[in-house]
Write a protein that holds these residues in place. Structure first.
Motif, short mmCIF file in Angstrom:
data_model
loop_
_atom_site.label_atom_id
_atom_site.label_comp_id
_atom_site.label_asym_id
_atom_site.label_seq_id
_atom_site.Cartn_x
_atom_site.Cartn_y
_atom_site.Cartn_z
N HIS A 4 -4.01 10.54 -5.30
CA HIS A 4 -3.15 9.70 -6.13
C HIS A 4 -1.89 9.22 -5.40
O HIS A 4 -1.00 8.66 -6.03
CB HIS A 4 -2.76 10.44 -7.41
CG HIS A 4 -3.92 10.76 -8.29
ND1 HIS A 4 -3.79 11.51 -9.45
CD2 HIS A 4 -5.24 10.42 -8.21
CE1 HIS A 4 -4.98 11.63 -10.02
NE2 HIS A 4 -5.87 10.98 -9.28
N GLY A 5 -1.80 9.48 -4.10
CA GLY A 5 -0.64 9.04 -3.36
C GLY A 5 0.24 10.19 -2.93
O GLY A 5 -0.22 11.32 -2.76
N ARG A 6 1.52 9.93 -2.80
CA ARG A 6 2.45 10.93 -2.28
C ARG A 6 2.44 12.21 -3.10
O ARG A 6 2.53 13.31 -2.56
CB ARG A 6 3.86 10.35 -2.21
CG ARG A 6 4.85 11.28 -1.50
CD ARG A 6 6.22 10.67 -1.35
NE ARG A 6 6.91 10.53 -2.61
CZ ARG A 6 8.18 10.17 -2.73
NH1 ARG A 6 8.88 9.85 -1.65
NH2 ARG A 6 8.76 10.06 -3.90
N ARG A 64 -2.03 12.60 -0.53
CA ARG A 64 -2.84 11.59 0.11
C ARG A 64 -3.13 10.43 -0.82
O ARG A 64 -3.37 10.62 -2.01
CB ARG A 64 -4.18 12.18 0.58
CG ARG A 64 -5.04 11.17 1.33
CD ARG A 64 -6.38 11.75 1.73
NE ARG A 64 -7.23 10.70 2.28
CZ ARG A 64 -8.54 10.84 2.53
NH1 ARG A 64 -9.13 11.99 2.29
NH2 ARG A 64 -9.25 9.85 3.02
N GLY A 65 -3.08 9.22 -0.27
CA GLY A 65 -3.47 8.01 -0.97
C GLY A 65 -4.02 7.07 0.09
O GLY A 65 -5.02 7.35 0.72
N PHE A 66 -3.32 5.98 0.34
CA PHE A 66 -3.67 5.13 1.48
C PHE A 66 -3.06 5.69 2.76
O PHE A 66 -3.46 5.31 3.86
CB PHE A 66 -3.18 3.70 1.23
CG PHE A 66 -3.85 3.07 0.03
CD1 PHE A 66 -5.20 2.76 0.07
CD2 PHE A 66 -3.15 2.84 -1.14
CE1 PHE A 66 -5.84 2.22 -1.03
CE2 PHE A 66 -3.78 2.29 -2.24
CZ PHE A 66 -5.13 1.98 -2.19
N LEU A 92 0.83 -1.21 0.00
CA LEU A 92 0.00 0.00 0.00
C LEU A 92 0.86 1.25 0.00
O LEU A 92 0.58 2.22 -0.72
CB LEU A 92 -0.94 -0.02 1.21
CG LEU A 92 -1.95 -1.17 1.19
CD1 LEU A 92 -2.73 -1.24 2.48
CD2 LEU A 92 -2.90 -1.04 0.00
N ARG A 93 1.91 1.24 0.78
CA ARG A 93 2.84 2.36 0.77
C ARG A 93 3.51 2.48 -0.60
O ARG A 93 3.71 3.59 -1.12
CB ARG A 93 3.89 2.16 1.87
CG ARG A 93 4.80 3.36 2.10
CD ARG A 93 5.78 3.06 3.23
NE ARG A 93 6.69 4.16 3.47
CZ ARG A 93 6.44 5.18 4.28
NH1 ARG A 93 5.29 5.23 4.93
NH2 ARG A 93 7.31 6.15 4.43
N LEU A 94 3.84 1.35 -1.20
CA LEU A 94 4.44 1.35 -2.53
C LEU A 94 3.47 1.91 -3.56
O LEU A 94 3.86 2.67 -4.45
CB LEU A 94 4.88 -0.05 -2.92
CG LEU A 94 5.51 -0.20 -4.31
CD1 LEU A 94 6.76 0.65 -4.43
CD2 LEU A 94 5.83 -1.66 -4.59
N THR A 95 2.20 1.56 -3.44
CA THR A 95 1.20 2.10 -4.36
C THR A 95 1.11 3.61 -4.23
O THR A 95 0.98 4.33 -5.23
CB THR A 95 -0.18 1.47 -4.09
OG1 THR A 95 -0.09 0.05 -4.31
CG2 THR A 95 -1.24 2.04 -5.01
N ASP A 96 1.20 4.12 -3.01
CA ASP A 96 1.23 5.58 -2.81
C ASP A 96 2.43 6.21 -3.50
O ASP A 96 2.35 7.30 -4.06
CB ASP A 96 1.27 5.91 -1.32
CG ASP A 96 -0.11 6.03 -0.70
OD1 ASP A 96 -1.10 5.68 -1.38
OD2 ASP A 96 -0.20 6.48 0.46
N LEU A 97 3.56 5.53 -3.45
CA LEU A 97 4.78 6.06 -4.05
C LEU A 97 4.69 6.02 -5.57
O LEU A 97 5.03 7.00 -6.25
CB LEU A 97 5.99 5.26 -3.56
CG LEU A 97 7.36 5.73 -4.04
CD1 LEU A 97 7.66 7.12 -3.52
CD2 LEU A 97 8.44 4.76 -3.59
N VAL A 98 4.22 4.92 -6.12
CA VAL A 98 4.09 4.78 -7.58
C VAL A 98 3.02 5.72 -8.11
O VAL A 98 3.17 6.32 -9.18
CB VAL A 98 3.75 3.31 -7.93
CG1 VAL A 98 3.37 3.18 -9.40
CG2 VAL A 98 4.92 2.40 -7.60
N GLY A 99 1.94 5.86 -7.38
CA GLY A 99 0.79 6.66 -7.82
C GLY A 99 -0.43 5.78 -8.00
O GLY A 99 -0.39 4.81 -8.76
N LEU A 100 -1.49 6.09 -7.28
CA LEU A 100 -2.70 5.28 -7.40
C LEU A 100 -3.27 5.33 -8.81
O LEU A 100 -3.81 4.34 -9.31
CB LEU A 100 -3.76 5.75 -6.39
CG LEU A 100 -3.66 5.22 -4.96
CD1 LEU A 100 -2.44 5.78 -4.23
CD2 LEU A 100 -4.93 5.54 -4.17
N ASP A 101 -3.14 6.48 -9.46
CA ASP A 101 -3.62 6.61 -10.83
C ASP A 101 -2.83 5.73 -11.79
O ASP A 101 -3.40 5.10 -12.69
CB ASP A 101 -3.56 8.07 -11.28
CG ASP A 101 -2.18 8.69 -11.11
OD1 ASP A 101 -1.42 8.28 -10.20
OD2 ASP A 101 -1.85 9.61 -11.89
#
Length: 292
Positions: free
Chosen positions: A273-275, A279-281, A232-241
């Protein structure tokens, strides 16, 4: 050529977070880099991203001075400025038509003996190569975020890719960039994205179902399986979009097991969309990074 056969002059198209990281890596490998952006404002922002990345390398003791590598960076809005680059890496957003158009635009100006690479994390290279005059020189150089810290580059070989370019790419990654290459055949999601997205989507489903908090799901993978970062943290870094786009592509290509959870769709639609958006997860505007 520089050490490790990295061309002395390289190009990157797209200076977002990933593109800027690729530029950083090429600069530290000794290459002079031409960064192509859509307009002057985007070019200025991209240069600032590369500057911040190089400054962090100084802080970490990786390089003594950021001025020298930054002096080898040229930003431009004209594709013709890529003409003398021995390698150009496309790093525009994950949209097949946009990438196809970008690669065609670059191919029109570079020399016949230059390599053309795409940083796509999931789109078929065979599909991207259909509009190229020389599909044999197209290959995938899939970098990972954050590029300066990542040890991996996935080299993707399309049906038409010449074996010579495969060999050169392995040398560029291992000797020039000092990273570990993994070579994969062209297939939906390749190896890394296909596995990474599968884990990430299941983690989102678990969060959606209330199985555990984002922190605890991430800790289970980090501490239980040795992942350097939870999904989940990685998804925030990559971008939820970005992850949503890849999931939808894999769903079309490989079936419903890659269907994106509603929570992911909702957060992207809400602009979380994350970091990069704060905000993301997780809440990246708060030092405590409370979960969303």
């Amino acid at each position: 050529m520089t050490d490790g056969n990295i061309p002395t002059r390289t190009g990157v198209v797209g200076g977002g977070q990933m593109g800027a990281g690729i530029v950083h890596g090429l600069l530290l490998a000794g290459s002079s880099v031409v960064l192509l952006e859509r307009d002057e404002a985007a070019a200025t922002a991209a240069r600032e991203r590369v500057q911040r990345s190089c400054d962090k390398s100084v802080e970490r003791g990786k390089i003594a001075d950021a001025a020298e590598p930054m002096g080898r960076l040229t930003t431009t809005t004209e594709a013709a400025d890529l003409a003398d680059c021995g390698l150009v890496v496309e790093a525009v957003p994950e949209d097949e038509q946009l990438k196809r158009d970008t690669l065609q635009r670059v191919e029109a100006v570079i020399a016949d003996d230059a390599a053309l690479a795409t940083n796509t994390s999931s789109i078929s290279l065979d599909a991207l190569a259909t509009s190229l005059r020389h599909p044999e020189r197209l290959l995938g150089l899939h970098f990972f975020n954050p590029v300066p810290a990542s040890k991996l580059v996935e080299i993707v070989i399309a049906t038409a890719t010449d074996e010579t370019w495969r060999e050169r790419a392995v040398e560029w990654v291992s000797e020039g960039l000092g990273k570990t290459p993994v070579v994969v055949a062209d297939s939906p999601g390749f190896a890394s994205s296909r596995l990474g997205v599968a884990i990430g989507l299941e983690a989102i489903r678990m969060l959606e179902a209330g199985v555990a908090s984002a922190e605890d799901i991430d800790a289970a993978m980090s501490l239980g399986y040795g992942h350097p970062m939870g999904p989940l943290r990685l998804t925030d870094l990559v971008g939820l979009d970005v992850r949503l786009g890849i999931a939808r592509y894999l769903e079309r290509e490989l079936g419903p097991r890659f269907a994106p959870p509603q929570l992911l769709v909702d957060l992207v639609e809400q602009g979380h969309h994350g970091r990069k958006t704060g905000r993301g997860f997780y809440d990246w505007n708060d030092a405590k990074e409370k979960t969303a």
